[in-house]
Write a protein that holds these residues in place. Structure first.
Motif, PDB file in Angstrom:
ATOM      1  N   LYS A 162      -1.066  14.312  -1.604  1.00 49.55           N
ATOM      2  CA  LYS A 162      -1.014  14.862  -0.253  1.00 49.55           C
ATOM      3  C   LYS A 162      -2.412  15.211   0.235  1.00 49.55           C
ATOM      4  O   LYS A 162      -2.779  14.905   1.378  1.00 49.55           O
ATOM      5  CB  LYS A 162      -0.102  16.077  -0.219  1.00 49.55           C
ATOM      6  N   SER A 163      -3.202  15.833  -0.650  1.00 51.78           N
ATOM      7  CA  SER A 163      -4.570  16.198  -0.268  1.00 51.78           C
ATOM      8  C   SER A 163      -5.395  14.943   0.018  1.00 51.78           C
ATOM      9  O   SER A 163      -6.167  14.879   0.983  1.00 51.78           O
ATOM     10  CB  SER A 163      -5.225  17.026  -1.377  1.00 51.78           C
ATOM     11  N   ARG A 164      -5.238  13.958  -0.841  1.00 53.78           N
ATOM     12  CA  ARG A 164      -5.986  12.719  -0.658  1.00 53.78           C
ATOM     13  C   ARG A 164      -5.605  12.034   0.643  1.00 53.78           C
ATOM     14  O   ARG A 164      -6.470  11.537   1.378  1.00 53.78           O
ATOM     15  CB  ARG A 164      -5.700  11.800  -1.841  1.00 53.78           C
ATOM     16  N   MET A 165      -4.323  11.939   0.961  1.00 51.80           N
ATOM     17  CA  MET A 165      -3.882  11.336   2.199  1.00 51.80           C
ATOM     18  C   MET A 165      -4.412  12.107   3.394  1.00 51.80           C
ATOM     19  O   MET A 165      -4.771  11.498   4.419  1.00 51.80           O
ATOM     20  CB  MET A 165      -2.352  11.264   2.233  1.00 51.80           C
ATOM     21  N   LEU A 166      -4.448  13.450   3.290  1.00 51.04           N
ATOM     22  CA  LEU A 166      -4.960  14.282   4.380  1.00 51.04           C
ATOM     23  C   LEU A 166      -6.431  13.990   4.622  1.00 51.04           C
ATOM     24  O   LEU A 166      -6.876  13.807   5.757  1.00 51.04           O
ATOM     25  CB  LEU A 166      -4.732  15.751   4.053  1.00 51.04           C
ATOM     26  N   ILE A 167      -7.181  13.912   3.506  1.00 47.66           N
ATOM     27  CA  ILE A 167      -8.620  13.658   3.633  1.00 47.66           C
ATOM     28  C   ILE A 167      -8.866  12.275   4.232  1.00 47.66           C
ATOM     29  O   ILE A 167      -9.722  12.086   5.094  1.00 47.66           O
ATOM     30  CB  ILE A 167      -9.289  13.804   2.257  1.00 47.66           C
ATOM     31  N   GLU A 168      -8.110  11.258   3.791  1.00 43.56           N
ATOM     32  CA  GLU A 168      -8.287   9.892   4.316  1.00 43.56           C
ATOM     33  C   GLU A 168      -7.952   9.836   5.792  1.00 43.56           C
ATOM     34  O   GLU A 168      -8.606   9.141   6.562  1.00 43.56           O
ATOM     35  CB  GLU A 168      -7.412   8.928   3.540  1.00 43.56           C
ATOM     36  N   ALA A 169      -6.938  10.610   6.198  1.00 43.23           N
ATOM     37  CA  ALA A 169      -6.576  10.641   7.616  1.00 43.23           C
ATOM     38  C   ALA A 169      -7.677  11.281   8.437  1.00 43.23           C
ATOM     39  O   ALA A 169      -8.031  10.803   9.518  1.00 43.23           O
ATOM     40  CB  ALA A 169      -5.259  11.379   7.802  1.00 43.23           C
ATOM     41  N   LEU A 170      -8.248  12.391   7.910  1.00 40.59           N
ATOM     42  CA  LEU A 170      -9.345  13.053   8.622  1.00 40.59           C
ATOM     43  C   LEU A 170     -10.574  12.157   8.705  1.00 40.59           C
ATOM     44  O   LEU A 170     -11.254  12.093   9.727  1.00 40.59           O
ATOM     45  CB  LEU A 170      -9.691  14.375   7.916  1.00 40.59           C
ATOM     46  N   GLU A 171     -10.857  11.448   7.609  1.00 39.60           N
ATOM     47  CA  GLU A 171     -12.008  10.546   7.606  1.00 39.60           C
ATOM     48  C   GLU A 171     -11.822   9.415   8.610  1.00 39.60           C
ATOM     49  O   GLU A 171     -12.774   8.976   9.264  1.00 39.60           O
ATOM     50  CB  GLU A 171     -12.188   9.963   6.201  1.00 39.60           C
ATOM     51  N   GLU A 172     -10.597   8.956   8.756  1.00 40.95           N
ATOM     52  CA  GLU A 172     -10.331   7.898   9.713  1.00 40.95           C
ATOM     53  C   GLU A 172     -10.448   8.382  11.137  1.00 40.95           C
ATOM     54  O   GLU A 172     -10.937   7.678  12.021  1.00 40.95           O
ATOM     55  CB  GLU A 172      -8.934   7.313   9.465  1.00 40.95           C
ATOM     56  N   SER A 225       0.830  -1.211   0.000  1.00 42.16           N
ATOM     57  CA  SER A 225       0.000   0.000   0.000  1.00 42.16           C
ATOM     58  C   SER A 225       0.862   1.258   0.000  1.00 42.16           C
ATOM     59  O   SER A 225       0.614   2.224  -0.739  1.00 42.16           O
ATOM     60  CB  SER A 225      -0.937  -0.018   1.209  1.00 42.16           C
ATOM     61  N   PHE A 226       1.911   1.203   0.843  1.00 40.31           N
ATOM     62  CA  PHE A 226       2.803   2.365   0.916  1.00 40.31           C
ATOM     63  C   PHE A 226       3.515   2.599  -0.423  1.00 40.31           C
ATOM     64  O   PHE A 226       3.623   3.733  -0.895  1.00 40.31           O
ATOM     65  CB  PHE A 226       3.831   2.163   2.031  1.00 40.31           C
ATOM     66  N   ASN A 227       3.975   1.510  -1.036  1.00 36.05           N
ATOM     67  CA  ASN A 227       4.646   1.650  -2.333  1.00 36.05           C
ATOM     68  C   ASN A 227       3.706   2.201  -3.394  1.00 36.05           C
ATOM     69  O   ASN A 227       4.105   3.004  -4.248  1.00 36.05           O
ATOM     70  CB  ASN A 227       5.210   0.288  -2.771  1.00 36.05           C
ATOM     71  N   SER A 228       2.429   1.756  -3.313  1.00 39.99           N
ATOM     72  CA  SER A 228       1.444   2.266  -4.273  1.00 39.99           C
ATOM     73  C   SER A 228       1.199   3.753  -4.073  1.00 39.99           C
ATOM     74  O   SER A 228       1.163   4.537  -5.044  1.00 39.99           O
ATOM     75  CB  SER A 228       0.137   1.478  -4.121  1.00 39.99           C
ATOM     76  N   ILE A 229       1.033   4.136  -2.792  1.00 41.41           N
ATOM     77  CA  ILE A 229       0.820   5.574  -2.509  1.00 41.41           C
ATOM     78  C   ILE A 229       2.041   6.394  -2.903  1.00 41.41           C
ATOM     79  O   ILE A 229       1.940   7.490  -3.468  1.00 41.41           O
ATOM     80  CB  ILE A 229       0.485   5.754  -1.012  1.00 41.41           C
ATOM     81  N   TYR A 230       3.220   5.810  -2.618  1.00 38.54           N
ATOM     82  CA  TYR A 230       4.434   6.547  -2.956  1.00 38.54           C
ATOM     83  C   TYR A 230       4.577   6.726  -4.463  1.00 38.54           C
ATOM     84  O   TYR A 230       5.036   7.762  -4.947  1.00 38.54           O
ATOM     85  CB  TYR A 230       5.643   5.800  -2.397  1.00 38.54           C
ATOM     86  N   LYS A 231       4.157   5.738  -5.199  1.00 40.92           N
ATOM     87  CA  LYS A 231       4.213   5.832  -6.661  1.00 40.92           C
ATOM     88  C   LYS A 231       3.282   6.934  -7.160  1.00 40.92           C
ATOM     89  O   LYS A 231       3.640   7.739  -8.032  1.00 40.92           O
ATOM     90  CB  LYS A 231       3.823   4.485  -7.261  1.00 40.92           C
ATOM     91  N   GLU A 232       2.054   6.973  -6.584  1.00 43.43           N
ATOM     92  CA  GLU A 232       1.110   8.044  -6.957  1.00 43.43           C
ATOM     93  C   GLU A 232       1.641   9.406  -6.524  1.00 43.43           C
ATOM     94  O   GLU A 232       1.446  10.413  -7.208  1.00 43.43           O
ATOM     95  CB  GLU A 232      -0.252   7.772  -6.324  1.00 43.43           C
ATOM     96  N   TYR A 233       2.285   9.415  -5.338  1.00 44.37           N
ATOM     97  CA  TYR A 233       2.814  10.678  -4.822  1.00 44.37           C
ATOM     98  C   TYR A 233       3.869  11.245  -5.768  1.00 44.37           C
ATOM     99  O   TYR A 233       3.926  12.448  -5.995  1.00 44.37           O
ATOM    100  CB  TYR A 233       3.400  10.429  -3.433  1.00 44.37           C
ATOM    101  N   LYS A 234       4.715  10.386  -6.282  1.00 44.35           N
ATOM    102  CA  LYS A 234       5.744  10.867  -7.203  1.00 44.35           C
ATOM    103  C   LYS A 234       5.124  11.428  -8.482  1.00 44.35           C
ATOM    104  O   LYS A 234       5.646  12.377  -9.069  1.00 44.35           O
ATOM    105  CB  LYS A 234       6.715   9.733  -7.534  1.00 44.35           C
ATOM    106  N   MET A 235       4.003  10.838  -8.928  1.00 42.16           N
ATOM    107  CA  MET A 235       3.374  11.317 -10.156  1.00 42.16           C
ATOM    108  C   MET A 235       2.592  12.607  -9.915  1.00 42.16           C
ATOM    109  O   MET A 235       2.563  13.491 -10.753  1.00 42.16           O
ATOM    110  CB  MET A 235       2.452  10.231 -10.725  1.00 42.16           C
ATOM    111  N   SER A 236       1.930  12.742  -8.740  1.00 43.13           N
ATOM    112  CA  SER A 236       1.136  13.953  -8.461  1.00 43.13           C
ATOM    113  C   SER A 236       1.197  14.216  -6.973  1.00 43.13           C
ATOM    114  O   SER A 236       0.385  13.711  -6.195  1.00 43.13           O
ATOM    115  CB  SER A 236      -0.322  13.740  -8.920  1.00 43.13           C
TER     116      SER A 236
END
Length: 314
Positions: free
Chosen positions: A275-285, A259-270
């Motif tokens: 960052k916004s998506r991770m922030l929102i997921e953290a707030l939702e959690e 999961s981390f590698n997948s997120i990191y791959k997306e992070y490198k592309m955008s």
């Protein structure tokens, strides 16, 4: 003229000589025939010298003193008893102290010993030594005392009897091997072994204690055999649970890594979007079910972020 009395006397002498002749012929015939039974060997001597060994059957020989025969049973088992009069009824001979043995720990025990032997070499048995049975008996007594002196009373009266028998047999065979007795030792058996009457009560008390100890040991072994399998089963269960937990943690760590590698791959592309998506997921959690508003400080706008829609896009 010959008288009647003289004729009668001559006839009597002739009759007597005839009778004597018949007796001698009968003696020579019967002394010339002999039988060797099954399991026996005939030792034929001519003028005292051994000239033949005859097999089972009917045989002829010259009359004594020209030839003589000794028929030996080589298949029969012979017995020598030590400590009692009769091997069948086992009545102890109180006048015979052969069976009184002194052990290595200075104890005194009484032993009933039975030795079985047979003639293996008729020639050696007859002519090599004088009275081979007596030599064998003395060797038995010597070996019996020697073996007892290397053992203890407790050993002989308990589980050491078989070992003592084997030691006695080996020692007897060693002793008689140098005499060439023509005897084969078949077996040595200790039929009975017990302490002297004077100390028997003390030994009975000791063996009662030993028996009680063995009973307690057996009970302890039985208890151990009941508990050990249960404990081993519980240990195996705990090991399997630990292994399952380990596999679960490893799989979870691999999933989190993926999961981390997948997120990191997306992070490198955008980077910003991620960052916004991770922030929102953290707030939702942290705040499940809450409406999330994000203020744009640069433009002064307030935006409502629909987290459920974002989840559906994932």
């Amino acid at each position: 003229m010959i008288k009647f009395s003289e004729i009668y006397k001559m006839f009597s002498y002739t009759k007597l000589l005839a009778i004597l002749l018949i007796i001698m012929i009968t003696f020579f015939i019967f002394s010339s025939i002999y039988t060797v039974k099954e399991g026996e060997v005939g030792v034929l001597r001519t003028f005292g010298r051994v000239t033949d060994f005859t097999k089972p059957g009917l045989h002829l020989k010259f009359p004594y003193p020209v030839q003589d025969i000794d028929v030996m049973n080589v298949s029969r088992s012979n017995l020598i008893e030590v400590g009692f009069k009769d091997a069948q009824n086992a009545k102890r001979n109180s006048q015979n102290h052969e069976s009184q043995l002194v052990t290595g720990d200075d104890g005194i025990i009484l032993v009933d010993l039975l030795v079985e032997w047979r003639i293996s070499d008729p020639y050696a048995y007859l002519f090599k030594v004088k009275d081979p049975e007596s030599i064998l008996k003395n060797s038995i007594l010597s070996s019996l005392q020697s073996a007892a002196s290397k053992s203890t009373v407790d050993s002989i009266l308990s589980d050491g009897k078989t070992i003592l028998q084997n030691d006695i047999k080996k020692d007897i065979e060693k002793n008689i091997s140098g005499y060439n007795l023509g005897i084969e030792l078949l077996s040595v058996k200790i039929l009975d072994a017990k302490p002297a009457e004077e100390i028997k009560p003390a030994f009975d008390a000791v063996f009662d204690a030993i028996e009680q100890k063995n009973i307690l040991i057996n009970k302890a072994e039985e208890y151990r055999n009941q508990k050990v399998p249960a404990a081993e089963g519980e240990a195996n269960k705990m090991i399997k649970e630990a292994e399952a937990y380990k596999e679960e943690r490893i799989n979870k760590a691999k999933a989190e890594t993926d999961s981390f590698n997948s997120i990191y791959k997306e992070y490198k592309m955008s980077k910003e979007v991620t960052k916004s998506r991770m922030l929102i997921e953290a707030l939702e959690e942290i705040l499940p079910g809450a409406n999330i508003y994000i203020m744009d400080t640069k433009n002064g706008t307030l935006n409502n972020i629909p987290t459920e829609e974002i989840k559906g896009e994932k």
